[in-house]
Design a protein around this motif. Structure first.
Motif, PDB file in Angstrom:
ATOM      1  N   ALA A 162       0.896  -0.660  -0.246  1.00 26.81           N
ATOM      2  CA  ALA A 162      -0.070  -0.067   0.384  1.00 26.81           C
ATOM      3  C   ALA A 162       0.907   1.370   0.057  1.00 26.81           C
ATOM      4  O   ALA A 162       0.049   1.962  -0.364  1.00 26.81           O
ATOM      5  N   VAL A 163       2.497   1.655   0.631  1.00 23.02           N
ATOM      6  CA  VAL A 163       2.751   2.246   0.866  1.00 23.02           C
ATOM      7  C   VAL A 163       3.628   2.746  -1.102  1.00 23.02           C
ATOM      8  O   VAL A 163       3.127   3.474  -0.947  1.00 23.02           O
ATOM      9  N   GLY A 164       3.318   1.734  -1.259  1.00 20.74           N
ATOM     10  CA  GLY A 164       4.792   1.507  -3.072  1.00 20.74           C
ATOM     11  C   GLY A 164       5.568   1.622  -3.122  1.00 20.74           C
ATOM     12  O   GLY A 164       6.125   2.071  -2.055  1.00 20.74           O
ATOM     13  N   GLY A 165       6.744   0.838  -4.199  1.00 21.75           N
ATOM     14  CA  GLY A 165       8.103   1.547  -4.096  1.00 21.75           C
ATOM     15  C   GLY A 165       9.183   0.820  -2.899  1.00 21.75           C
ATOM     16  O   GLY A 165      10.094   1.273  -2.685  1.00 21.75           O
ATOM     17  N   VAL A 166       8.515  -0.393  -1.919  1.00 23.57           N
ATOM     18  CA  VAL A 166       8.871  -1.599  -1.725  1.00 23.57           C
ATOM     19  C   VAL A 166       9.394  -2.516  -2.445  1.00 23.57           C
ATOM     20  O   VAL A 166       8.357  -2.475  -2.416  1.00 23.57           O
ATOM     21  N   THR A 167      10.424  -3.309  -1.440  1.00 23.13           N
ATOM     22  CA  THR A 167      11.046  -4.180  -2.703  1.00 23.13           C
ATOM     23  C   THR A 167      11.014  -4.935  -1.091  1.00 23.13           C
ATOM     24  O   THR A 167      11.495  -5.296  -0.219  1.00 23.13           O
TER      25      THR A 167
END
Length: 342
Positions: A162-167
């Motif tokens: 939901a935060v996005g851009g997380v590996t």
């Protein structure tokens, strides 16, 4: 009422459904007719005798329920009798009726079913607290989640997406990797055949992970710190490795303590890393903090960003089978009890 009772410490067979008088709500309490109750690893640890916060046997565990309001105690203005709710409970939830602190009782949206409601409080609240209040998760970070196919693991994955851009890296047995990929894990790691430290280092070009969530405990904590990137953060929130057998083995516990990683300030300073500990149960009296997190999760539910993967729903009478499934780490997602029929 009927309740799943830990009659004594031991294997799953010590569980029994017992009858007791219906509870009567006191000041500030809500009596809930329980439809679904969650099972968590703390319940398994309590049955074995390795959860110090639990009452002594005979006892009834259970930290989260969904159902309908059956009665209100003095000073409680709502929700009204008959309202569908979810609630956090301080033990006692795995029963047909339970008393809950009114501050932790939340009315359900019309489109939230009772399974999803009961699966939300513990796993999602824990994951939200780990990632957002303690871990300060931001886009661009890399996160390693141990026991990624469990309830907290999948909740953490959902919140990170939901935060996005997380590996995302997640450890689990190979049979669960397809589900992890579907949930959004970029790099599933088979803890049985792969060294997670080597894999994370390889996949990050030697840098490591920015954030590690670990409920395994014991020797794993030393390996976790070795995989942290500069300014990385390890959050310890359990010791599942201590509960590997069906009965309490104090020699193994003592051995685990002896091999447990210990840190000093100079080591942390030298490596520029952070180590935090979380026990959400010990935040029970922090009602404003806990309720604000529940409210944030309900808002995310309405946005479609919070949904639980339900592994199995067991009747209370099959408590032993439910415990064994979780104890052997066969579940993928949340195990619930159907309390509506006792």
């Amino acid at each position: 009422m009927r309740a799943l009772t830990i009659t004594r410490y031991g294997p799953p067979e010590v569980l029994a459904v017992r009858e007791a008088p219906d509870p009567q709500p006191g000041p500030g309490q809500v009596c809930i007719r329980v439809a679904r109750a969650g099972l968590n690893f703390a319940d398994v640890s309590a049955r074995v005798g390795l959860y110090p916060d639990a009452p002594k046997p005979p006892m009834v565990m259970g930290y989260e329920v969904s159902g309908t309001v059956a009665g209100l105690g003095e000073g409680v203005r709502g929700p009204a009798v008959g309202t569908r709710v979810l609630a956090m409970t301080r033990f006692g939830g795995q029963a047909t009726h339970v008393l809950a602190d009114a501050r932790y009782v939340v009315p359900l949206p019309e489109d939230m079913d009772l399974d999803q409601a009961a699966a939300l409080p513990v796993n999602w609240l824990t994951a939200h607290h780990l990632l957002h209040r303690v871990g300060n998760l931001r886009p661009g970070m890399s996160v390693l989640v141990h026991m990624a196919a469990g309830g907290v693991g999948l909740a953490a994955i959902g919140l990170a997406r939901a935060v996005g851009g997380v590996t995302l890296f997640g450890t689990a047995s190979a049979s669960k990797h397809a589900l992890l990929r579907e949930a959004g894990v970029d790099h599933p790691i088979d803890y049985r055949t792969q060294d997670f430290v080597a894999e994370v280092k390889r996949l990050t070009g030697g840098r490591g992970a920015d954030l590690v969530l670990d409920a395994l405990g014991g020797p794993e904590w030393a390996r976790d710190t070795s995989v942290l990137a500069p300014v990385g953060h390890l959050i310890c929130f359990g010791w599942a490795n201590a509960t590997s057998g069906e009965t309490r083995n104090m020699l193994k516990v003592v051995a685990g303590v002896a091999t447990m990683k210990r840190w000093n300030a100079l080591e942390l300073m030298s490596r520029n890393i952070t180590v935090s500990g979380v026990n959400v149960g010990h935040l029970w009296d922090e009602a404003e903090l806990m309720r604000s997190t529940l409210d944030a999760l309900m808002a995310l539910w309405r946005q479609g960003k919070v949904r639980s993967h339900i592994d199995r729903v067991f009747p209370l009478a099959e408590g032993a089978a439910a415990h064994r499934r979780m104890h052997e780490r066969k579940n993928v997602g949340k195990i619930l009890f159907d309390c509506s029929g006792g």
